[in-house]
Design an enzyme around this catalytic site. Structure first.
Site, PDB file in Angstrom:
ATOM      1  N   PHE A  36       0.860  -1.182   0.000  1.00 16.30           N
ATOM      2  CA  PHE A  36       0.000   0.000   0.000  1.00 16.30           C
ATOM      3  C   PHE A  36       0.894   1.228   0.000  1.00 16.30           C
ATOM      4  CE2 PHE A  36      -2.376   3.481   1.897  1.00 16.30           C
ATOM      5  CZ  PHE A  36      -3.546   3.435   1.159  1.00 16.30           C
ATOM      6  N   ASP A  70       9.160   2.692   1.708  1.00 15.11           N
ATOM      7  CA  ASP A  70       7.991   3.432   2.179  1.00 15.11           C
ATOM      8  C   ASP A  70       7.858   3.140   3.666  1.00 15.11           C
ATOM      9  OD1 ASP A  70       5.493   4.273   2.950  1.00 15.11           O
ATOM     10  OD2 ASP A  70       4.469   3.586   1.136  1.00 15.11           O
ATOM     11  N   LYS A 118       2.546   9.567   8.437  1.00 14.25           N
ATOM     12  CA  LYS A 118       1.719   9.219   9.603  1.00 14.25           C
ATOM     13  C   LYS A 118       2.162   9.821  10.953  1.00 14.25           C
ATOM     14  CE  LYS A 118      -1.049   5.554   7.827  1.00 14.25           C
ATOM     15  NZ  LYS A 118      -0.676   4.977   6.537  1.00 14.25           N
TER      16      LYS A 118
HETATM   17  C1  LIG Z   1      -0.911   5.292   5.122  1.00 15.15           C
HETATM   18  C2  LIG Z   1       0.118   4.912   4.163  1.00 15.15           C
HETATM   19  C3  LIG Z   1       0.353   5.670   2.994  1.00 15.15           C
HETATM   20  C4  LIG Z   1      -0.511   6.832   2.601  1.00 15.15           C
HETATM   21  O1  LIG Z   1      -0.423   7.898   3.499  1.00 15.15           O
HETATM   22  P1  LIG Z   1      -1.495   9.069   3.417  1.00 15.15           P
HETATM   23  O2  LIG Z   1      -1.012  10.054   4.428  1.00 15.15           O
HETATM   24  O3  LIG Z   1      -2.827   8.472   3.748  1.00 15.15           O
HETATM   25  O4  LIG Z   1      -1.466   9.591   2.036  1.00 15.15           O
HETATM   26  C5  LIG Z   1       1.406   5.299   2.180  1.00 15.15           C
HETATM   27  N1  LIG Z   1       2.175   4.244   2.467  1.00 15.15           N
HETATM   28  C6  LIG Z   1       1.977   3.499   3.575  1.00 15.15           C
HETATM   29  C7  LIG Z   1       2.889   2.357   3.863  1.00 15.15           C
HETATM   30  C8  LIG Z   1       0.935   3.784   4.447  1.00 15.15           C
HETATM   31  O5  LIG Z   1       0.718   3.038   5.528  1.00 15.15           O
END
Ligand SMILES: *Cc1c(COP(=O)(O)O)cnc(C)c1O
Length: 400
Positions: free
Chosen positions: A139, A224, A253
């Protein structure tokens, strides 16, 4: 307002992307606890999905936001910004990155990472290298490019045609990755621990192999760390568990402790590909967001929250493993630090989540059978005992 009035307003005016939300509205939070508008108390084992790392209303974060808001909330990136410069320095001094760019969210930070990897090769005279390999079940966000990077059909199907040039391979399968890398590949993008798809860990051997492959092929490794970064896994960055460093990594986050901010972090050899005019943001890295993030990093690092995450994570995992011995409905317990998934052998994740809620514990569910827990990093043994006892009593109902 009463809860049913709020729900009616939402149903009438808010775009229905979140469907039937859990029927509660919180009005106040302190530490690991939240209180709803009727005064009921909850234990927050989701932390706004790994956002509220310091817990709710942490005095140092509240003070930093108050003080900065009274001085200057926003000014354009056309001017120098003190808190932005200091936050960039702090991230660099505590990570493998040499330079940082600030965005407003995780998806936006990932967009920056994708753009940076691509522009690097354009400027090196290799415009044919633009493809990025990501993992199945990953994700990476909800923008058009980041849903294309994301390895889950459900986020992509409604929006095809997708942004081209993202290839998917299975997690922990080095052969598949090696086969997928081709003359168009510019980078491999990976969550060191997949969050949204139910806490799936990459192995140390795999990541060492990935790093080696990237070096051999002259392509970038992007991590990420939007969810798993910033102390969540018991180290400040999840890559520190893996014995490898990425060329680029992203954060969001927990970075602002609830105030929106994301960061694109990179080593100098790639960061320098961004030159004046190549990337930008109106809000990204504004004085208020950076003041909040500076306070968060100070608390995480100086007040021992990363260590607490490691300690409480082990305590939690041990307790859950004991619970798994008692309940045949627990199939697997996995995670690192305070990023924990409990896989059930029955398709009851949503029901179990709702029962936890009724008993005052907030957890997440993934698909039909995974419970996800991401408590604030200030969580105590006592809080964890309460959570485990609650889960114990709920799973008791499923014993034959
Ligand atoms: C939550 C998340 C995102 C997206 O972050 P947003 O602030 O909602 O755009 C991207 N990568 C990972 C691994 C995430 O957990």
């Amino acid at each position: 307002m009463k809860l049913d009035e709020i729900i009616n307003l939402d149903k009438k005016y808010f775009m229905n992307t979140f469907g039937n939300r859990t029927p509660v509205c919180f009005s106040y939070g302190k530490g690991v606890n939240l209180w709803d508008i009727d005064g009921n108390k909850y234990y927050d084992f989701l932390a706004g999905i790994a956002v509220s790392a310091l817990g709710h209303s942490h005095p140092k974060l509240v003070d930093a936001i108050k003080q900065q808001a009274e001085k200057l909330i926003h000014c354009s990136n056309l001017y120098y910004i003190e808190s932005q410069a200091k936050l960039a320095e702090k991230l660099v001094n505590n990570s493998c990155a040499d330079r940082v760019f600030f965005a407003n969210s995780g998806a936006e930070a990932n967009e920056g990472a994708i753009k940076l990897a691509r522009i690097y090769f354009k400027k090196k005279g290799m415009p044919e290298k633009f493809e990025i390999i990501t993992l199945e079940k990953s994700f990476h966000g909800r923008t058009l490019a980041t849903i294309a990077a994301t390895g889950q059909d459900k986020y992509q199907k409604p929006y095809s045609p997708l942004t081209p040039s993202f290839l998917k391979v299975p997690i922990n399968d080095l052969d598949a990755l090696e086969k997928a890398i081709n003359g168009s590949t510019c980078a491999v993008m990976i969550e060191p621990i997949q969050g949204e798809s139910g806490v799936n860990l990459t192995s140390v051997e795999y990541m060492k192999g990935v790093r080696k492959l990237c070096d051999e092929k002259g392509i970038f490794l992007i991590f990420d760390e939007v969810q798993c970064g910033l102390g969540r896994t018991g180290k400040l960055f999840a890559y520190q568990h893996l014995g490898v460093e990425p060329d680029i990594f992203t954060l969001a986050k927990a970075l602002g402790g609830g105030f929106p901010i994301g960061a694109l972090c990179a080593k100098e050899h790639v960061a320098s590909a961004f030159e004046p005019g190549d990337h930008g943001s109106t809000f990204g890295g504004n004085p208020l967001a950076c003041a909040a993030a500076l306070a968060v990093l100070d608390v995480l690092i100086d007040d021992g929250l990363v260590e607490n995450s490691e300690k409480m994570g082990s305590y939690f995992m041990n307790k859950l493993s004991d619970l798994a011995k008692k309940h045949s409905t627990i199939q697997d317990v996995r995670g690192k630090g305070l990023m924990i998934g409990v896989q059930l052998s029955i398709d009851a994740a949503v029901e179990v989540k709702n029962k936890c809620f009724e008993k005052g514990y907030l957890v997440g569910s993934v698909g039909k059978n995974i419970i996800r827990m991401l408590p604030p990093l200030i969580v105590t043994e006592q809080d964890i005992d309460g959570m485990v006892e609650t889960l114990d009593s709920i799973l008791q109902e499923y014993e034959l």
